[in-house]
Design a protein around this motif. Structure first.
Motif, short mmCIF file in Angstrom:
data_model
loop_
_atom_site.label_atom_id
_atom_site.label_comp_id
_atom_site.label_asym_id
_atom_site.label_seq_id
_atom_site.Cartn_x
_atom_site.Cartn_y
_atom_site.Cartn_z
N GLY A 2 -11.98 -9.79 -16.06
CA GLY A 2 -10.74 -10.57 -16.12
C GLY A 2 -10.02 -10.42 -17.45
N SER A 3 -10.67 -9.82 -18.43
CA SER A 3 -10.01 -9.63 -19.73
C SER A 3 -8.95 -8.54 -19.60
CB SER A 3 -11.05 -9.25 -20.78
OG SER A 3 -10.50 -8.39 -21.74
N GLN A 4 -8.04 -8.56 -20.50
CA GLN A 4 -7.00 -7.53 -20.56
C GLN A 4 -7.63 -6.13 -20.75
OE1 GLN A 4 -4.38 -8.59 -23.76
NE2 GLN A 4 -3.65 -6.49 -23.97
N TYR A 5 -8.83 -6.12 -21.32
CA TYR A 5 -9.51 -4.84 -21.56
C TYR A 5 -10.61 -4.55 -20.54
CZ TYR A 5 -7.07 -5.44 -25.94
OH TYR A 5 -6.10 -5.64 -26.88
N GLU A 6 -10.57 -5.27 -19.44
CA GLU A 6 -11.59 -5.06 -18.40
C GLU A 6 -11.68 -3.58 -18.02
OE1 GLU A 6 -11.60 -7.41 -14.46
OE2 GLU A 6 -11.10 -5.35 -13.91
N TYR A 7 -10.52 -2.93 -17.87
CA TYR A 7 -10.51 -1.54 -17.40
C TYR A 7 -11.30 -0.62 -18.33
CZ TYR A 7 -7.05 -0.29 -20.95
OH TYR A 7 -6.43 -0.05 -22.14
N LYS A 8 -11.27 -0.89 -19.64
CA LYS A 8 -11.99 -0.05 -20.60
C LYS A 8 -13.49 -0.22 -20.42
CE LYS A 8 -9.01 0.03 -24.65
NZ LYS A 8 -9.10 0.38 -26.06
N MET A 9 -13.90 -1.47 -20.24
CA MET A 9 -15.33 -1.75 -20.10
C MET A 9 -15.85 -1.21 -18.77
SD MET A 9 -15.38 -5.47 -21.99
CE MET A 9 -13.72 -5.93 -21.54
N VAL A 10 -15.03 -1.32 -17.74
CA VAL A 10 -15.44 -0.79 -16.42
C VAL A 10 -15.61 0.73 -16.52
CG1 VAL A 10 -14.60 -0.39 -14.06
CG2 VAL A 10 -14.53 -2.68 -15.04
N GLN A 11 -14.70 1.38 -17.26
CA GLN A 11 -14.78 2.83 -17.43
C GLN A 11 -16.05 3.23 -18.20
OE1 GLN A 11 -11.23 4.01 -19.49
NE2 GLN A 11 -10.26 4.65 -17.57
N GLU A 12 -16.28 2.56 -19.32
CA GLU A 12 -17.46 2.87 -20.13
C GLU A 12 -18.73 2.61 -19.33
OE1 GLU A 12 -15.74 1.82 -24.61
OE2 GLU A 12 -17.41 0.65 -23.83
N PHE A 13 -18.71 1.50 -18.62
CA PHE A 13 -19.90 1.13 -17.84
C PHE A 13 -20.19 2.19 -16.78
CE2 PHE A 13 -22.18 -1.23 -14.49
CZ PHE A 13 -23.27 -1.65 -15.24
N GLY A 14 -19.15 2.69 -16.14
CA GLY A 14 -19.32 3.72 -15.10
C GLY A 14 -20.04 4.94 -15.65
N GLN A 15 -19.64 5.35 -16.86
CA GLN A 15 -20.28 6.53 -17.47
C GLN A 15 -21.72 6.22 -17.87
OE1 GLN A 15 -17.47 7.58 -20.50
NE2 GLN A 15 -16.03 8.39 -18.98
N ILE A 16 -21.92 5.00 -18.33
CA ILE A 16 -23.28 4.60 -18.73
C ILE A 16 -24.24 4.61 -17.54
CG2 ILE A 16 -24.59 2.52 -19.41
CD1 ILE A 16 -22.27 2.06 -21.46
N VAL A 17 -23.78 4.08 -16.41
CA VAL A 17 -24.64 4.05 -15.21
C VAL A 17 -25.06 5.48 -14.84
CG1 VAL A 17 -24.66 3.57 -12.72
CG2 VAL A 17 -23.72 1.88 -14.29
N GLU A 18 -24.10 6.38 -14.84
CA GLU A 18 -24.43 7.76 -14.45
C GLU A 18 -25.41 8.39 -15.44
OE1 GLU A 18 -20.72 9.85 -13.72
OE2 GLU A 18 -20.04 8.22 -12.41
N ALA A 19 -25.14 8.22 -16.73
CA ALA A 19 -26.01 8.83 -17.75
C ALA A 19 -27.40 8.20 -17.71
CB ALA A 19 -25.39 8.66 -19.13
N ALA A 20 -27.46 6.88 -17.58
CA ALA A 20 -28.76 6.19 -17.61
C ALA A 20 -29.59 6.58 -16.39
CB ALA A 20 -28.54 4.68 -17.64
N HIS A 21 -28.97 6.61 -15.25
CA HIS A 21 -29.73 6.93 -14.04
C HIS A 21 -30.22 8.38 -14.06
CE1 HIS A 21 -28.20 3.21 -11.59
NE2 HIS A 21 -29.01 2.91 -12.57
N LYS A 22 -29.45 9.25 -14.68
CA LYS A 22 -29.90 10.64 -14.82
C LYS A 22 -31.15 10.71 -15.69
CE LYS A 22 -26.37 13.81 -14.37
NZ LYS A 22 -25.13 14.30 -14.93
N LEU A 23 -31.22 9.84 -16.71
CA LEU A 23 -32.38 9.86 -17.61
C LEU A 23 -33.50 8.92 -17.14
CD1 LEU A 23 -30.67 9.87 -21.15
CD2 LEU A 23 -31.82 11.76 -20.01
N GLY A 24 -33.30 8.30 -16.00
CA GLY A 24 -34.34 7.42 -15.46
C GLY A 24 -34.38 6.04 -16.07
N LEU A 25 -33.29 5.60 -16.69
CA LEU A 25 -33.25 4.26 -17.27
C LEU A 25 -32.54 3.29 -16.32
CD1 LEU A 25 -32.18 4.92 -20.99
CD2 LEU A 25 -34.47 4.76 -20.05
N ALA A 26 -33.00 2.05 -16.31
CA ALA A 26 -32.33 1.03 -15.51
C ALA A 26 -31.13 0.47 -16.29
CB ALA A 26 -33.30 -0.09 -15.19
N VAL A 27 -30.17 -0.07 -15.56
CA VAL A 27 -28.96 -0.61 -16.21
C VAL A 27 -28.80 -2.10 -15.87
CG1 VAL A 27 -26.46 -0.41 -16.43
CG2 VAL A 27 -27.84 1.64 -16.02
N ILE A 28 -28.69 -2.88 -16.92
CA ILE A 28 -28.48 -4.32 -16.73
C ILE A 28 -27.06 -4.65 -17.21
CG2 ILE A 28 -29.32 -6.65 -17.27
CD1 ILE A 28 -32.05 -5.41 -17.89
#
Ligand code: FBP
Length: 251
Positions: A115-141
């Motif tokens: 809901g923040s004005q910067y939500e889109y930035k965090m959603v973008q960063e988070f999307g990349q983190i999920v992909e990178a973490a899952h590739k390395l076998g790490l869970a994402v919280i």
């Protein structure tokens, strides 16, 4: 990787100790004892916590290559901000998934201010983190905290359930959300999160009874556990309240 979360669970349930407050709030949260990361790491180890949440600086200097690393799982926060920033809520990424892995993390954590004005930035960063973490076998919280000038009540049942669902939609293995005020409404949030596990975010220090009651409601509602900070390490006897939490969560 949900399997990675499985490994650090006790029968699918979790008790995490959060200690990233030095960045989020500053030393104002600390006293002479808990200002020392070793004091809190010891609580986590002696209390049999499912893991400790740290920022990279503390992890590098107090956790990596320490005896804690052998027995205590690490959840590394990849973003954070100070509370000196008074603009719309934004928590920039300051650590990579690869660095978290090098530090020995089993999981990574990331805060999204929905809901923040910067939500889109965090959603973008988070999307990349999920992909990178899952590739390395790490869970994402995902810490999903609705915040910003358009969020009137971040603990309303509707908003909390929305936060939980966003965790599922964006690929989080676990979502950490605020209490929605009742067992019934929290049940709906857990349902909305589907296969994404839901843990409660502790909040500022309240009376022991009040906190334990909330935790009981969360577990009765189908929550997977708690990621708590201040209500444990600001407690006069952190291991005593840990015992009570363990009883509610693991039995
Ligand atoms: P607490 O149990 O002490 O609330 O810790 C949970 C947590 O999410 C921490 O990881 C984080 O530092 C803090 O709350 C952030 O709180 P807020 O954004 O509400 O200031």
């Amino acid at each position: 990787m949900i399997e990675n979360l499985e490994k650090i669970s006790t029968g699918g349930r979790y008790l995490f100790l959060a200690y990233d407050h030095g960045l989020e709030h500053g030393p104002v949260d600390f006293n002479e004892k808990n200002v020392d990361p070793n004091y809190v790491l010891e609580i986590a180890q002696k209390g049999g916590y499912s893991g400790i949440v740290l920022q990279k600086g503390v992890a590098e200097k107090y956790y990596r290559k320490s005896p804690f690393q052998k027995t205590l799982p690490l959840i590394l926060k990849l973003n954070g901000k100070t509370n000196l920033w008074k603009g719309e809520a934004y928590s920039p990424q300051e650590c990579s998934v690869a660095f978290a892995k090098d530090l020995g993390a089993q999981s990574v954590g990331y805060t999204i201010y929905l809901g923040s004005q910067y939500e889109y930035k965090m959603v973008q960063e988070f999307g990349q983190i999920v992909e990178a973490a899952h590739k390395l076998g790490l869970a994402v919280i995902a810490w999903i905290y609705p915040r910003g000038k358009y969020i009137k009540n971040d603990q309303s049942p509707k908003i909390v359930a929305y936060a939980a669902r966003v965790g599922l939609e964006l690929g989080a293995d676990m979502v950490k959300i605020k209490y929605s005020g009742s067992k019934e409404s929290f049940k709906w949030a857990v349902k909305a999160a589907g296969k994404t596990r839901v843990v409660l975010s502790g909040g500022s220090k309240v009376s022991e009874n009040e906190f334990l009651k909330i935790v009981k409601n969360v577990m009765d509602a189908g929550g997977a556990g708690v990621a708590v900070g201040r209500n444990v390490w600001q407690h006069k006897d952190p291991l005593e309240i840990t015992k009570k939490l363990r009883k509610i969560i693991f039995t």
